[in-house]
Design an enzyme around this catalytic site. Structure first.
Site, PDB file in Angstrom:
ATOM      1  CG  ASN A  41      -1.824   1.352   1.292  1.00  0.00           C
ATOM      2  OD1 ASN A  41      -1.627   2.105   0.909  1.00  0.00           O
ATOM      3  ND2 ASN A  41      -2.234   0.928   2.398  1.00  0.00           N
ATOM      4  CE  LYS A  92       0.213   3.422   4.683  1.00  0.00           C
ATOM      5  NZ  LYS A  92       0.364   3.136   6.828  1.00  0.00           N
ATOM      6  CG  HIS A 107      -5.933   1.634   4.990  1.00  0.00           C
ATOM      7  ND1 HIS A 107      -5.186   2.692   5.645  1.00  0.00           N
ATOM      8  CD2 HIS A 107      -4.270   0.946   4.904  1.00  0.00           C
ATOM      9  CE1 HIS A 107      -3.927   2.645   6.717  1.00  0.00           C
ATOM     10  NE2 HIS A 107      -3.169   1.353   6.206  1.00  0.00           N
ATOM     11  CD  GLU A 162      -3.278   5.169   6.438  1.00  0.00           C
ATOM     12  OE1 GLU A 162      -2.944   5.800   5.615  1.00  0.00           O
ATOM     13  OE2 GLU A 162      -1.955   4.845   7.478  1.00  0.00           O
ATOM     14  CD  GLU A 182      -3.360  -2.546   7.528  1.00  0.00           C
ATOM     15  OE1 GLU A 182      -2.157  -2.677   6.975  1.00  0.00           O
ATOM     16  OE2 GLU A 182      -3.713  -1.791   7.141  1.00  0.00           O
ATOM     17  N   GLY A 211       2.694   2.513  10.781  1.00  0.00           N
ATOM     18  CA  GLY A 211       3.903   2.776  10.796  1.00  0.00           C
ATOM     19  C   GLY A 211       4.261   3.906  11.862  1.00  0.00           C
ATOM     20  CB  SER A 244       5.465  -1.730  12.023  1.00  0.00           C
ATOM     21  OG  SER A 244       5.117  -0.701  11.927  1.00  0.00           O
TER      22      SER A 244
HETATM   23  C1  PEP Z   1      -0.262   0.044   6.326  1.00  0.00           C
HETATM   24  O1  PEP Z   1      -0.640   1.420   6.082  1.00  0.00           O
HETATM   25  O2  PEP Z   1      -1.276  -0.761   5.664  1.00  0.00           O
HETATM   26  C2  PEP Z   1       0.543  -0.737   7.065  1.00  0.00           C
HETATM   27  C3  PEP Z   1       0.724  -1.299   7.650  1.00  0.00           C
HETATM   28  O3  PEP Z   1       1.078   0.352   7.237  1.00  0.00           O
HETATM   29  P1  PEP Z   1       2.495  -0.063   7.833  1.00  0.00           P
HETATM   30  O4  PEP Z   1       3.450  -0.797   6.600  1.00  0.00           O
HETATM   31  O5  PEP Z   1       3.991   1.555   6.848  1.00  0.00           O
HETATM   32  O6  PEP Z   1       2.831  -0.142   8.600  1.00  0.00           O
END
Ligand code: PEP
Length: 252
Positions: free
Chosen positions: A9, A11, A96, A98, A168, A174, A213
């Protein structure tokens, strides 16, 4: 046997130049992968570039969101499933964290986006997960169940035969804080049980990705867990070597 899946992703990141470089580096490494399905989810405006760059590869394309209406029309700022199909998308991320937190997307809206993806022949990647506060309150399972049940209520359980769930935990996205393999496995197993209560066959075939992460250095221990079928990768998907290391961990 569930085929592993790793989706990047991106973003709201990248430029034409950085994306060309990233895909160039990725393509070389992805060619030697055997089993794992690899997907990249660029910002909408770069879909055409990515489609062109990946046309002679097995790397697939996904969108980061999708309009909840299938019909074209007065939906300023939205992108339809039909448009995504035209640009080679096979998957669509919906819900997601966000989108849920920053843009107020409700469980019901996410469910409608999930339905729109299916209606357009795309495979939805439904993101679910709890905040740190919710985990500390001990309500992780309730939150995840509520997010899944909203989709089941609209689309029925059979819809998950053609879908992916990404667990997630919001506190891990992040932040550099990864869930331990056991923490992730526990929630993945809960998700599979929740689906199995309605349809054991669908639950058995459902791919459940972990996101939060994930890096080259922690991917193998996460992918080794029995209910983790791959990853949804944010930050590390912008670095070809990191992303490929994760893909390799899921491949073996
Ligand atoms: C995400 O945004 O779906 C995600 C898992 O981000 P990150 O890997 O940076 O934590």
């Amino acid at each position: 046997m569930r085929r592993p899946l790793v989706a990047g992703n991106w973003k709201m990141n990248g430029t034409k130049a950085s994306i060309a470089q990233l895909l160039g580096e990725m393509k070389a490494g992805a060619a030697s992968l055997q089993q794992v399905e690899v997907v990249v989810c660029p910002p909408f405006v770069y879909l055409a570039d990515v489609q062109g760059a990946l046309q002679d590869t097995t790397v697939l394309i996904g969108s980061q969101n999708i309009c909840d209406s299938a019909a074209a029309g007065a939906f300023t700022g939205e992108v339809s499933g039909e448009m995504l199909q035209e640009f080679g998308c096979r998957y669509a991320i919906v819900g997601h964290s966000e989108r849920r937190a920053l843009y107020g997307e409700s469980d019901e809206l996410v469910a409608r986006r999930f339905a729109a993806a299916r209606a357009a022949g795309l495979i939805p990647i439904l993101c679910v997960g709890e905040t740190l506060e919710e985990r500390e309150q001990g309500i992780t399972e309730q939150v995840v169940a509520r997010q899944i049940d909203a989709v089941v209520a609209l689309e029925g359980i059979a819809a998950f035969a053609q879908a992916v769930i990404a667990y997630e935990p919001v506190w891990a996205i992040g932040t550099g804080k990864t869930a331990t393999p056991q923490q992730a496995q526990d929630v993945h197993a809960f998700i599979r049980r929740r689906i199995a209560e309605r349809d054991a066959g669908v639950a058995d075939g459902l791919r459940i990705l972990y996101g939060g992460s994930v890096k080259g250095s922690n991917a193998a221990e996460l992918m080794a867990m029995s209910d983790i079928d791959g990853g949804l990768i944010g930050g590390a998907s912008l670095k070809a070597d990191e992303f490929l290391a994760i893909c390799k961990a899921a491949d073996s």
